[in-house]
Design a protein around this motif. Structure first.
Motif, short mmCIF file in Angstrom:
data_model
loop_
_atom_site.label_atom_id
_atom_site.label_comp_id
_atom_site.label_asym_id
_atom_site.label_seq_id
_atom_site.Cartn_x
_atom_site.Cartn_y
_atom_site.Cartn_z
N GLN A 1 0.94 -1.31 -0.06
CA GLN A 1 -0.01 0.06 0.01
C GLN A 1 0.66 1.21 -0.05
OE1 GLN A 1 -2.47 -1.00 3.50
NE2 GLN A 1 -4.20 -1.51 2.36
N VAL A 2 2.13 1.13 0.07
CA VAL A 2 3.16 2.40 0.11
C VAL A 2 3.88 2.21 -1.00
CG1 VAL A 2 2.79 2.71 2.38
CG2 VAL A 2 4.49 1.29 1.62
N THR A 3 4.46 3.08 -1.53
CA THR A 3 5.57 3.34 -2.78
C THR A 3 6.49 4.48 -2.63
OG1 THR A 3 5.75 3.45 -5.04
CG2 THR A 3 3.81 4.59 -4.09
N LYS A 4 7.61 4.26 -2.84
CA LYS A 4 8.68 5.64 -2.98
C LYS A 4 8.50 6.12 -4.09
CE LYS A 4 12.48 2.37 -4.43
NZ LYS A 4 13.68 2.13 -4.04
N ASP A 5 7.93 5.54 -5.14
CA ASP A 5 7.82 6.53 -6.49
C ASP A 5 6.90 7.57 -6.34
OD1 ASP A 5 9.53 4.43 -7.51
OD2 ASP A 5 7.87 3.30 -8.19
N SER A 6 6.95 8.41 -7.25
CA SER A 6 6.16 9.57 -7.40
C SER A 6 5.20 9.40 -8.31
CB SER A 6 6.82 10.78 -8.03
OG SER A 6 6.27 12.05 -8.44
N LEU A 7 3.84 9.95 -8.25
CA LEU A 7 2.66 9.63 -8.94
C LEU A 7 3.10 10.33 -10.18
CD1 LEU A 7 -0.41 9.81 -6.77
CD2 LEU A 7 0.90 7.72 -7.70
N VAL A 8 3.80 11.16 -10.58
CA VAL A 8 4.26 11.71 -12.00
C VAL A 8 5.42 10.87 -12.48
CG1 VAL A 8 5.09 13.77 -13.21
CG2 VAL A 8 3.66 14.02 -11.16
N LYS A 9 5.01 9.92 -13.67
CA LYS A 9 5.72 8.90 -14.04
C LYS A 9 6.52 9.38 -15.07
CE LYS A 9 2.04 5.75 -13.23
NZ LYS A 9 1.17 4.83 -13.79
N ALA A 10 7.71 8.66 -15.32
CA ALA A 10 8.51 9.09 -16.68
C ALA A 10 7.75 9.40 -18.00
CB ALA A 10 9.45 7.97 -16.84
N GLY A 11 8.08 10.53 -18.62
CA GLY A 11 7.27 10.86 -19.64
C GLY A 11 6.02 11.47 -19.76
N GLU A 12 5.76 12.18 -18.27
CA GLU A 12 4.48 12.92 -17.80
C GLU A 12 5.28 14.29 -17.22
OE1 GLU A 12 1.23 9.62 -16.65
OE2 GLU A 12 2.48 10.66 -15.09
N GLN A 13 4.32 15.18 -17.25
CA GLN A 13 4.56 16.50 -16.77
C GLN A 13 3.27 16.77 -15.87
OE1 GLN A 13 5.18 19.35 -19.86
NE2 GLN A 13 7.16 18.82 -20.41
N LEU A 14 3.59 17.77 -15.04
CA LEU A 14 2.67 18.22 -13.96
C LEU A 14 2.03 19.71 -14.36
CD1 LEU A 14 1.42 16.84 -11.24
CD2 LEU A 14 2.69 18.53 -10.33
N VAL A 15 0.83 19.56 -14.68
CA VAL A 15 0.10 21.15 -14.94
C VAL A 15 -0.72 21.60 -13.96
CG1 VAL A 15 -1.03 22.29 -16.65
CG2 VAL A 15 0.35 20.47 -17.23
N PRO A 16 -0.60 22.61 -13.16
CA PRO A 16 -1.39 23.05 -11.99
C PRO A 16 -2.56 23.80 -12.48
CG PRO A 16 0.47 24.42 -12.19
CD PRO A 16 0.68 23.39 -12.92
N ILE A 17 -3.85 23.45 -12.50
CA ILE A 17 -4.91 24.00 -12.81
C ILE A 17 -5.84 24.91 -11.48
CG2 ILE A 17 -7.12 23.62 -14.19
CD1 ILE A 17 -5.67 21.27 -15.44
N GLY A 18 -6.03 26.14 -11.86
CA GLY A 18 -6.93 26.85 -10.86
C GLY A 18 -8.36 26.64 -11.09
N LEU A 19 -9.22 26.42 -10.46
CA LEU A 19 -10.61 26.12 -10.66
C LEU A 19 -11.29 27.17 -9.93
CD1 LEU A 19 -11.03 22.51 -10.97
CD2 LEU A 19 -10.56 24.10 -12.80
N LYS A 20 -12.22 27.94 -10.26
CA LYS A 20 -13.01 28.76 -9.53
C LYS A 20 -14.28 28.11 -8.77
CE LYS A 20 -12.26 32.68 -12.60
NZ LYS A 20 -13.01 33.91 -13.48
N PRO A 21 -14.84 28.59 -7.69
CA PRO A 21 -15.77 27.96 -7.06
C PRO A 21 -16.87 27.19 -7.83
CG PRO A 21 -15.45 29.74 -5.87
CD PRO A 21 -14.48 30.02 -7.20
N GLU A 22 -17.36 27.83 -9.00
CA GLU A 22 -18.34 27.02 -9.68
C GLU A 22 -17.86 26.25 -10.69
OE1 GLU A 22 -16.87 31.38 -11.57
OE2 GLU A 22 -17.29 30.36 -9.63
N GLN A 23 -16.50 26.16 -11.03
CA GLN A 23 -15.70 25.34 -11.64
C GLN A 23 -15.55 23.90 -11.15
OE1 GLN A 23 -12.61 27.69 -13.45
NE2 GLN A 23 -13.91 28.32 -15.09
N VAL A 24 -15.66 23.90 -9.89
CA VAL A 24 -14.93 22.68 -9.10
C VAL A 24 -16.35 21.79 -8.93
CG1 VAL A 24 -14.47 21.87 -6.90
CG2 VAL A 24 -13.57 24.15 -7.66
#
Length: 234
Positions: free
Chosen positions: A126-149
């Motif tokens: 149930q535990v891992t030392k690996d990041s959830l962002v895998k090789a070949g991926e990028q992390l994009v932060p997206i801001g959502l307004k209350p009406e978009q959540v």
């Protein structure tokens, strides 16, 4: 005194037969029933078996294992801290795979590979030392307004679609009105709590290295919407 009176005074007191009380009759003595040797032997065997069962039970109760438990909710991908985990002493089947209490420090700092619930035992898988962002991926932060959540809670591992829409007040010249909007696939890595005052929720979405820059440009232009995908990813 007459002779008749003397006879009456000297005559023995005779109790009439009708009023005589019968003497108490002692109950008959009942001799103790002889115990048959076979019954005695069987009784001793049962007592011995019962004692052995109690001994085995006591040994099982005494054979306890110190294990690591989960004491509060942990989302997929969340880094485990000492406050998320506890210890317990239980009787455990050797076939059950658990993290022993002596190894608690070794799992602190790792990420939850699955969602963990309070009161459960922690298993090594149930535990891992690996990041959830895998090789070949990028992390994009997206801001959502209350009406978009979405009303449905965003949890790590959830599949989403990044949809390109026209920026507010700007017509999208790149897409005809009758064409389906452009979409990119992604996966939620983490979702923040709503920011005080604004209510904005920031969602970290993992996408491919090819789609990452495009998604980031949509976010900057205010032309991106996040849509929850079906459980099977369709």
């Amino acid at each position: 005194m007459s002779k008749t009176q003397e006879r009456a005074d000297t005559a023995p007191n005779i109790v009439p037969q009708q009023g005589r009380v019968a003497p108490a009759v002692a109950p008959p003595r009942v001799s103790a029933r002889r115990r048959r040797p076979g019954v005695i032997a069987l009784s001793l065997a049962l007592i011995a078996a019962g004692g052995a069962g109690v001994a085995v039970l006591l040994l099982q109760v005494g054979d306890r294992t110190e294990v690591v438990t989960v004491v509060r909710d942990v989302q997929v991908g969340q880094v485990l801290t000492g406050a998320d985990l506890g210890r317990a002493s239980i009787s455990l089947d050797p076939a059950v795979k658990i993290v022993k209490a002596d190894d608690l420090d070794s799992v602190v700092g790792k990420r939850a590979a699955v969602q963990l619930k309070p009161g459960s035992l922690l298993a090594p898988s149930q535990v891992t030392k690996d990041s959830l962002v895998k090789a070949g991926e990028q992390l994009v932060p997206i801001g959502l307004k209350p009406e978009q959540v979405p009303a449905t809670a965003l949890v790590p591992g959830q599949k989403v679609l990044l949809v390109h829409v026209a920026a507010q007040g700007v017509a999208d010249a790149g897409e005809a009105a009758d064409e389906a909007p452009q979409t990119l696939t992604g996966r939620v890595v983490k979702a923040s709590s709503a920011a005080p005052g604004t209510g904005v929720v920031v969602v970290d979405v993992a996408t491919t290295t090819q789609d990452g820059p495009t998604a980031a440009a949509w976010v900057a232009a205010g032309a991106l919407r996040l849509v929850l995908a079906a459980p099977d990813g369709g």
